[in-house]
Write a protein that holds these residues in place. Structure first.
Motif, PDB file in Angstrom:
ATOM      1  N   VAL A  80      -6.213  -2.120  16.262  1.00 56.35           N
ATOM      2  CA  VAL A  80      -5.658  -1.181  15.289  1.00 56.35           C
ATOM      3  C   VAL A  80      -5.856  -0.164  16.133  1.00 56.35           C
ATOM      4  O   VAL A  80      -7.342   0.765  15.969  1.00 56.35           O
ATOM      5  N   GLY A  84     -12.316  -6.500   6.312  1.00 59.67           N
ATOM      6  CA  GLY A  84     -10.879  -6.396   6.534  1.00 59.67           C
ATOM      7  C   GLY A  84      -9.934  -5.195   6.062  1.00 59.67           C
ATOM      8  O   GLY A  84     -11.025  -5.270   5.694  1.00 59.67           O
ATOM      9  N   GLY A  85      -9.074  -4.944   5.678  1.00 53.12           N
ATOM     10  CA  GLY A  85      -7.485  -3.828   4.638  1.00 53.12           C
ATOM     11  C   GLY A  85      -8.290  -2.932   5.398  1.00 53.12           C
ATOM     12  O   GLY A  85      -7.623  -1.609   5.785  1.00 53.12           O
ATOM     13  N   ALA A  86      -9.439  -2.540   6.240  1.00 52.32           N
ATOM     14  CA  ALA A  86      -9.226  -1.303   7.139  1.00 52.32           C
ATOM     15  C   ALA A  86      -9.975  -1.021   8.200  1.00 52.32           C
ATOM     16  O   ALA A  86     -10.423  -2.670   8.607  1.00 52.32           O
ATOM     17  N   ARG A  87      -9.724  -0.210   9.134  1.00 55.11           N
ATOM     18  CA  ARG A  87     -10.822  -0.881  10.332  1.00 55.11           C
ATOM     19  C   ARG A  87     -12.159  -0.497  10.368  1.00 55.11           C
ATOM     20  O   ARG A  87     -12.463  -0.365   9.475  1.00 55.11           O
ATOM     21  N   LYS A 140       1.881   5.269   9.568  1.00 55.96           N
ATOM     22  CA  LYS A 140       3.070   6.056   8.548  1.00 55.96           C
ATOM     23  C   LYS A 140       2.307   7.090   7.623  1.00 55.96           C
ATOM     24  O   LYS A 140       0.676   6.801   7.875  1.00 55.96           O
ATOM     25  N   VAL A 185     -10.034  -9.593   9.949  1.00 57.35           N
ATOM     26  CA  VAL A 185      -8.521  -9.868   8.967  1.00 57.35           C
ATOM     27  C   VAL A 185      -7.859  -8.728   9.463  1.00 57.35           C
ATOM     28  O   VAL A 185      -8.229  -7.701   8.833  1.00 57.35           O
ATOM     29  N   PHE A 186      -7.351  -8.769   9.930  1.00 58.37           N
ATOM     30  CA  PHE A 186      -5.942  -7.448   9.629  1.00 58.37           C
ATOM     31  C   PHE A 186      -4.695  -8.146   8.977  1.00 58.37           C
ATOM     32  O   PHE A 186      -3.799  -8.469   9.493  1.00 58.37           O
ATOM     33  N   GLY A 187      -4.620  -8.391   7.870  1.00 52.28           N
ATOM     34  CA  GLY A 187      -3.496  -8.147   7.388  1.00 52.28           C
ATOM     35  C   GLY A 187      -2.659  -7.195   6.821  1.00 52.28           C
ATOM     36  O   GLY A 187      -2.824  -6.093   6.359  1.00 52.28           O
ATOM     37  N   MET A 188      -1.133  -7.667   5.865  1.00 53.33           N
ATOM     38  CA  MET A 188      -0.736  -6.799   5.282  1.00 53.33           C
ATOM     39  C   MET A 188       0.380  -7.778   3.916  1.00 53.33           C
ATOM     40  O   MET A 188       0.209  -8.694   4.792  1.00 53.33           O
ATOM     41  N   ALA A 189       0.563  -6.967   3.360  1.00 59.10           N
ATOM     42  CA  ALA A 189       0.810  -8.122   1.804  1.00 59.10           C
ATOM     43  C   ALA A 189       2.580  -8.624   1.965  1.00 59.10           C
ATOM     44  O   ALA A 189       3.114  -8.931   1.599  1.00 59.10           O
ATOM     45  N   GLU A 190       2.869  -7.879   3.166  1.00 62.43           N
ATOM     46  CA  GLU A 190       4.298  -7.465   3.760  1.00 62.43           C
ATOM     47  C   GLU A 190       4.197  -9.286   4.787  1.00 62.43           C
ATOM     48  O   GLU A 190       5.840  -9.784   4.578  1.00 62.43           O
ATOM     49  N   ASP A 224       1.392   0.619  11.837  1.00 65.50           N
ATOM     50  CA  ASP A 224       0.594   0.808  12.029  1.00 65.50           C
ATOM     51  C   ASP A 224       0.631   0.780  13.759  1.00 65.50           C
ATOM     52  O   ASP A 224       1.339   0.649  14.027  1.00 65.50           O
ATOM     53  N   GLY A 281       1.040  -1.102  -0.295  1.00 65.68           N
ATOM     54  CA  GLY A 281      -0.295   0.022  -0.246  1.00 65.68           C
ATOM     55  C   GLY A 281       0.864   1.055  -0.051  1.00 65.68           C
ATOM     56  O   GLY A 281       0.204   2.282  -0.536  1.00 65.68           O
ATOM     57  N   LYS A 315      -5.481   1.493  -0.561  1.00 64.63           N
ATOM     58  CA  LYS A 315      -4.339   2.718   0.178  1.00 64.63           C
ATOM     59  C   LYS A 315      -3.835   4.009  -0.900  1.00 64.63           C
ATOM     60  O   LYS A 315      -2.987   3.156  -1.390  1.00 64.63           O
TER      61      LYS A 315
HETATM   62  P1  AMP Z   1      -0.762  -2.842   2.415  1.00 67.52           P
HETATM   63  O1  AMP Z   1      -0.160  -2.334   2.684  1.00 67.52           O
HETATM   64  O2  AMP Z   1      -1.600  -2.222   1.148  1.00 67.52           O
HETATM   65  O3  AMP Z   1      -1.659  -4.843   1.903  1.00 67.52           O
HETATM   66  O4  AMP Z   1      -1.515  -2.940   3.350  1.00 67.52           O
HETATM   67  C1  AMP Z   1      -1.931  -2.835   5.164  1.00 67.52           C
HETATM   68  C2  AMP Z   1      -2.795  -2.609   5.910  1.00 67.52           C
HETATM   69  O5  AMP Z   1      -3.440  -1.901   5.958  1.00 67.52           O
HETATM   70  C3  AMP Z   1      -1.910  -3.020   7.082  1.00 67.52           C
HETATM   71  O6  AMP Z   1      -1.236  -2.158   7.827  1.00 67.52           O
HETATM   72  C4  AMP Z   1      -3.157  -2.114   8.016  1.00 67.52           C
HETATM   73  O7  AMP Z   1      -2.513  -0.607   8.027  1.00 67.52           O
HETATM   74  C5  AMP Z   1      -4.525  -1.742   6.889  1.00 67.52           C
HETATM   75  N1  AMP Z   1      -4.776  -3.048   8.061  1.00 67.52           N
HETATM   76  C6  AMP Z   1      -5.515  -4.211   6.986  1.00 67.52           C
HETATM   77  N2  AMP Z   1      -6.135  -4.444   7.588  1.00 67.52           N
HETATM   78  C7  AMP Z   1      -6.950  -4.075   8.269  1.00 67.52           C
HETATM   79  C8  AMP Z   1      -7.473  -4.080   9.440  1.00 67.52           C
HETATM   80  N3  AMP Z   1      -8.633  -5.266   9.929  1.00 67.52           N
HETATM   81  N4  AMP Z   1      -8.025  -2.680  10.154  1.00 67.52           N
HETATM   82  C9  AMP Z   1      -7.568  -1.921  10.415  1.00 67.52           C
HETATM   83  N5  AMP Z   1      -6.066  -1.458   9.321  1.00 67.52           N
HETATM   84  C10 AMP Z   1      -6.001  -2.420   8.499  1.00 67.52           C
END
Ligand code: AMP
Ligand code: DBH
Length: 536
Positions: free
Chosen positions: A427, A308-311, A432, A331-336, A415, A191, A441
């Motif tokens: 979260v 997931g993806g945002a709060r 960032k 789901v709170f994830g990241m492509a990393e 985060d 993102g 993002k």
């Molecule tokens: P990305 O770098 O595009 O993979 O996005 C990952 C970022 O999305 C995370 O570091 C968070 O900032 C945000 N994110 C993903 N899931 C959540 C969630 N369930 N709640 C809040 N933020 C999230």
């Protein structure tokens, strides 16, 4: 020759293998293990593909690409939307050891150029249905600018660039040669928060594990019927457990072009979908649709909704089981790498109020204060993590990596979180410089740099503003030589070739940007002005 990337130190690699996380299998195994299955793997509109067919078609494409001179160890830029060809292409490339980066379908010239500049691909695979590829103009310029590109294949093309023909041409004795399991399989997109979007190398071993473990946590089986309505290339619907999790379990993936209720509800009903993944704004729209249609009957088969993806607000979260009649999973994830899930058997309070806990026992997650020291449970600070499927460095970015990782290889995601006594994460915010527009993002710096190309713009700052549907939208604060209207700003950015979701939702001009005592742009102040609705 193998692609360069930051490896896990030997002691970690050894431990991850000993514990069975890294199985030394190529990602292609997710498909080839079902090569002789006639179960339905993918439904895309009126096209249905069995596992046997997806495997055969990806063999065909692999063979065509080899005939075209594409070689193991090379890279590809792919831009396909939510179509069966996305998966066919992904597996075909992995089979011949070519590492793709999968651009989102919403990406435009600027993003594609940034990825190609970094990756130097030999192959471009895209879609005639995308506005950039409707004519040959962009392809011609692109190939001229990126002279590594030798082959261009386009979905829907009937001439020399026909992807469809390359997929349909029967393969003759394909010998698949994926890259070694501990080397780069493909690149995920970050993102980001920097001027140029960063690429994330993912190895077979780490990505495969994240899928295996996600399936265990989310209970995906051969009975799973998954609706993929988020962009297929995104890490979340690809691997958490996403389509790859479904394939591993031999379930069925149904594709939708977007997550709108009008499109998705009939698909859910028709294909008896039992699980899908959404971002919070789509949840709002689905709940609204249920109210307007006074019925959630078409969702009867749906058992699990991942969000997931945002709060996700607790208000919205609480409405899901009540009004949709299915279970919620945050789901709170990241492509990393790191992915956190609420568990299917968690108490409802935890599912509504937390963003889950890490999926792997060897995910090391802790909270750092401003000085990088660990904080006790419950306190808010920066998320730090490392583990068996969390990367160790962005592709070719030594400078950025130096600040994104600490000296022990912990990645700082940017985060702000708190971890409770039970290990569950909430979260709380973000450090960032990024705007999370309903899960999409936006790196502030990327847009600021583009704004500064405008002849009338002297200073630019992009900040988030609260939005009831999307959570956040973006506002561009500008210092200009002559007055600039929002439409003109957006038109200018569009001409620069940037994805539509990155265009500022609001534009404010002012005399000077507020500065912090050290002289940085005071974005906190700008956000406060927006919150008070009193533009300077
Ligand atoms: P990305 O770098 O595009 O993979 O996005 C990952 C970022 O999305 C995370 O570091 C968070 O900032 C945000 N994110 C993903 N899931 C959540 C969630 N369930 N709640 C809040 N933020 C999230
Ligand atoms: O936002 C994300 O990037 C994300 C969210 C949920 C993700 O990468 C994932 C799950 O795997």
């Amino acid at each position: 020759m193998a692609l360069p990337f930051t490896r896990w130190p030997d002691e970690f690699a050894r431990r991850y293998r000993e514990k069975g996380y890294w199985q030394d299998l190529p990602l292609t195994d997710i498909l080839t293990r079902h090569a002789h299955s006639d179960a339905t793997a993918v439904i895309d509109g009126d096209r249905t593909y069995s596992y046997r067919q997806v495997n055969q078609l990806s063999d065909n494409l692999a063979c065509s690409l080899q005939t075209l001179g594409i070689k193991r160890g090379e890279t590809a830029l792919v831009q396909l939307g939510n179509v069966a060809e996305f998966y066919i292409t992904f597996f075909a490339l992995l089979k011949i050891g070519v590492a793709p980066v999968n651009a989102l379908f919403s990406h435009q010239r600027n993003e594609l150029n940034a990825y190609a500049t970094q990756l130097k691909p030999v192959l471009l695979i895209a879609d005639r249905e995308h506005s950039l590829f409707a004519s040959d103009d962009f392809v011609t310029t692109f190939v001229a600018e990126h002279d590594t590109v030798r082959v261009v294949l386009l979905r829907g093309d009937r001439g020399e660039h026909a992807l469809d023909a390359a997929i349909d041409r029967p393969a003759e004795n394909v010998i698949t040669t994926p890259t070694p399991a501990d080397e780069v399989a493909f690149f995920q997109l970050s993102g980001g928060s920097t001027g140029t979007p960063k690429l994330i190398p993912r190895t077979h071993n780490d990505y495969y594990y994240s899928i295996v473990r996600s399936n265990e946590v989310c209970g995906f089986t051969a009975d799973t019927r998954y609706l993929c309505a988020l962009p297929a290339a995104h890490n979340y619907p690809m691997s958490s457990p996403g389509a790859l999790g479904v394939f591993l379990a031999q379930g069925c993936v149904v594709l939708a072009a977007d997550p709108s209720a009008t499109l998705c509800f009939p698909l859910i009903e028709k294909h008896r979908i039992n699980v899908t993944a959404l971002v919070p704004p789509a949840v709002s729209l689905w709940l609204q649709a249920i109210q307007e249609w006074s019925s959630n009957a078409s969702l009867a088969s749906l058992r699990l909704l991942q969000v997931g993806g945002a709060r996700l607000s607790t208000t919205l979260a609480a409405r899901i089981p009540a009004e949709m009649g299915c279970q919620l999973q945050q789901v709170f994830g990241m492509a990393e790498g790191l992915v956190n899930y609420t568990r299917l058997d968690d108490p409802i309070e935890r599912i509504i109020h937390t963003q889950g806990r890490p999926m792997c026992p060897d995910d090391e997650v802790w909270v750092a204060d401003e000085n990088g020291n660990p904080l006790p449970a419950g306190q808010v600070g920066r998320l730090m993590t490392r583990g068996p499927y969390t990367f160790r460095g962005y592709f070719n970015s030594p400078e950025h990596n130096a600040s994104a990782f600490d000296e022990h290889g912990f990645y700082s995601s940017g985060d702000l979180i708190a971890i409770d006594e039970q290990g569950y994460i909430t979260v709380q915010g973000r450090e960032k410089d990024q705007i999370n527009r309903g899960g999409e993002k936006i790196a502030a710096e990327e847009i600021e740099n583009l704004l500064l190309r405008h002849e009338a713009v002297i200073h630019a700052a992009l900040v988030s503003m609260e939005d009831s549907l999307l959570g956040e939208k973006s506002c561009a604060w500008l210092v200009t030589k002559t007055p600039l209207r929002a439409v003109a700003v957006r038109r200018f950015l569009r001409e620069q070739g940037v994805a539509e979701f990155k265009l500022p939702d609001r534009v404010e001009c002012l005399e000077a940007l507020p500065l912090t005592p050290v002289g940085k742009v005071d974005k906190k102040q700008l956000r406060q002005w927006l919150a008070q609705r009193t533009p300077a």
